[in-house]
Scaffold this motif. Sequence first.
Motif, PDB file in Angstrom:
ATOM      1  N   ALA A   2       0.881  -1.127   0.002  1.00  0.00           N
ATOM      2  CA  ALA A   2      -0.023  -0.020   0.052  1.00  0.00           C
ATOM      3  C   ALA A   2       0.731   1.238  -0.001  1.00  0.00           C
ATOM      4  O   ALA A   2       1.788   1.264   0.745  1.00  0.00           O
ATOM      5  CB  ALA A   2      -0.845   0.108   1.250  1.00  0.00           C
ATOM      6  N   ILE A   3       0.751   2.194  -0.743  1.00  0.00           N
ATOM      7  CA  ILE A   3       1.172   3.522  -1.029  1.00  0.00           C
ATOM      8  C   ILE A   3       0.402   4.352  -0.175  1.00  0.00           C
ATOM      9  O   ILE A   3      -0.826   4.607  -0.383  1.00  0.00           O
ATOM     10  CB  ILE A   3       1.309   3.932  -2.374  1.00  0.00           C
ATOM     11  N   THR A  36       9.103   9.731  -2.070  1.00  0.00           N
ATOM     12  CA  THR A  36       9.044  10.808  -2.795  1.00  0.00           C
ATOM     13  C   THR A  36       8.716  11.851  -2.100  1.00  0.00           C
ATOM     14  O   THR A  36       7.610  11.844  -1.363  1.00  0.00           O
ATOM     15  CB  THR A  36       8.289  10.616  -4.055  1.00  0.00           C
ATOM     16  N   LEU A  37       9.449  13.072  -2.078  1.00  0.00           N
ATOM     17  CA  LEU A  37       9.084  14.290  -0.989  1.00  0.00           C
ATOM     18  C   LEU A  37       8.719  15.308  -2.132  1.00  0.00           C
ATOM     19  O   LEU A  37       9.571  15.645  -3.024  1.00  0.00           O
ATOM     20  CB  LEU A  37      10.371  14.475  -0.291  1.00  0.00           C
ATOM     21  N   ILE A  38       7.613  15.827  -2.013  1.00  0.00           N
ATOM     22  CA  ILE A  38       7.030  17.079  -2.743  1.00  0.00           C
ATOM     23  C   ILE A  38       6.719  18.183  -1.820  1.00  0.00           C
ATOM     24  O   ILE A  38       6.013  18.109  -0.778  1.00  0.00           O
ATOM     25  CB  ILE A  38       5.760  16.718  -3.442  1.00  0.00           C
ATOM     26  N   VAL A  39       7.588  19.323  -2.001  1.00  0.00           N
ATOM     27  CA  VAL A  39       7.480  20.641  -1.033  1.00  0.00           C
ATOM     28  C   VAL A  39       6.829  21.736  -1.881  1.00  0.00           C
ATOM     29  O   VAL A  39       6.918  21.891  -2.984  1.00  0.00           O
ATOM     30  CB  VAL A  39       8.755  20.989  -0.958  1.00  0.00           C
ATOM     31  N   ARG A  40       5.584  22.105  -1.332  1.00  0.00           N
ATOM     32  CA  ARG A  40       4.957  23.128  -1.764  1.00  0.00           C
ATOM     33  C   ARG A  40       4.715  24.374  -0.582  1.00  0.00           C
ATOM     34  O   ARG A  40       4.154  23.752   0.509  1.00  0.00           O
ATOM     35  CB  ARG A  40       3.257  22.724  -2.173  1.00  0.00           C
ATOM     36  N   ILE A  46       4.916  13.499   1.703  1.00  0.00           N
ATOM     37  CA  ILE A  46       5.748  12.208   1.717  1.00  0.00           C
ATOM     38  C   ILE A  46       4.824  11.225   1.175  1.00  0.00           C
ATOM     39  O   ILE A  46       3.764  10.893   1.441  1.00  0.00           O
ATOM     40  CB  ILE A  46       5.860  11.722   3.088  1.00  0.00           C
ATOM     41  N   ILE A  47       5.496  10.652   0.020  1.00  0.00           N
ATOM     42  CA  ILE A  47       4.617   9.434  -0.771  1.00  0.00           C
ATOM     43  C   ILE A  47       5.562   8.230  -0.938  1.00  0.00           C
ATOM     44  O   ILE A  47       6.749   8.385  -1.210  1.00  0.00           O
ATOM     45  CB  ILE A  47       4.341   9.816  -2.264  1.00  0.00           C
ATOM     46  N   GLY A  48       4.909   7.141  -0.272  1.00  0.00           N
ATOM     47  CA  GLY A  48       5.907   5.963  -0.398  1.00  0.00           C
ATOM     48  C   GLY A  48       5.125   4.972   0.418  1.00  0.00           C
ATOM     49  O   GLY A  48       3.930   5.119   0.824  1.00  0.00           O
ATOM     50  N   ALA A  49       5.675   3.685   0.651  1.00  0.00           N
ATOM     51  CA  ALA A  49       5.091   2.678   1.432  1.00  0.00           C
ATOM     52  C   ALA A  49       4.690   3.200   2.783  1.00  0.00           C
ATOM     53  O   ALA A  49       5.427   4.082   3.305  1.00  0.00           O
ATOM     54  CB  ALA A  49       5.994   1.397   1.003  1.00  0.00           C
TER      55      ALA A  49
END
Length: 339
Positions: A2-3, A36-40, A46-49
């Motif tokens: 699961a992500i 995966t890290l996305i900064v806004r 933070i996207i991942g397992a």
Amino acid sequence: MAITEIRLDFPSDQGSNIFGQYDRFMKKIERTLHVTLIVRNAEIKIIGADLAGQRAKSVIEQLIALAEKGTEITEQQVDYALALTFEDKVGAISELDETIIARTVMGKPIKPKTLGQKHYVDFIREKTIVFGLGPAGTGKTYLAMAMAIQAFKENEIGRIILTRPAIEAGEKLGFLPGDLQSKVDPYLRPLYDALYQIMGAESFLHNTEKGLIEVAPLAYMRGRTLDNAYIILDEAQNTTPAQMKMFLTRIGFGSKVIITGDLSQKDLPPGQQSGLDVAVNVLSSIGEIGFCHLTTQDVVRHPLVQKIVKAYDEYEKKEVRKDVKRQKNGERTKERTRK
């Protein structure tokens, strides 16, 4: 698998400190934890397992806590946070920042940078004699010096004595120029370097002239009793058992002793037993003596030093396994020959 997606707020004015120049800390977290890290703006996604995401969240939260205290985050702190997150200990990193031992002449705070170093400093505060054992770069000598200088400044002790075994203090010293002190000074240079940085050259020279700070080879300790002093024996793996016993029996009232050494870097002649090895085995049951074992995780020099130490450890373990295997094969061959 699961992500999951985790959102975390951070102080926008601390973004470059938390994520590093050109986001190099962020990239390291992504590579190590496979997220995966996305900064806004002031939010990071933070996207991942699930487990990887939680670990990344813990690491980033600790970096945020350090940044909010005004700490300039280093690559070593990021590496250490990542290493500890696999042991579920990452929450302790921000606490390390609260323990200031002393300050250098430039005003820079000296503090433990790893849990192992904090354990070492706590031992020094609590025990009369402490053995700091571990590889190069773990801060064994530097932290002991900082503790000694701070105790000296606060009048807890009357003098500081720093010593090292000068293992070449035989015929080879005769070829070096100058008097005896000039001959042994090269062996004691690392101790001088640390003293200058923490205390300042002027203060060091002033206290040395008054006899309150002494830097000398181990041989100079024979026949003395050292009261009300902070005594540091550096590079203790190069002592003989007789030298170690001589040193340990010099301790007087009101003194504290720190013995540092790296059992993997002995410079003794082949076949000569190390006094540090013997002391660890003989004294381990005495409660007033502390033994702090630092590891490659506690290396705080350039990140490459940690990799070098780890590579050598792995190589030496392989060589030991090979030796054991060769020995067993040799015993089997002898057995067959007898039959």
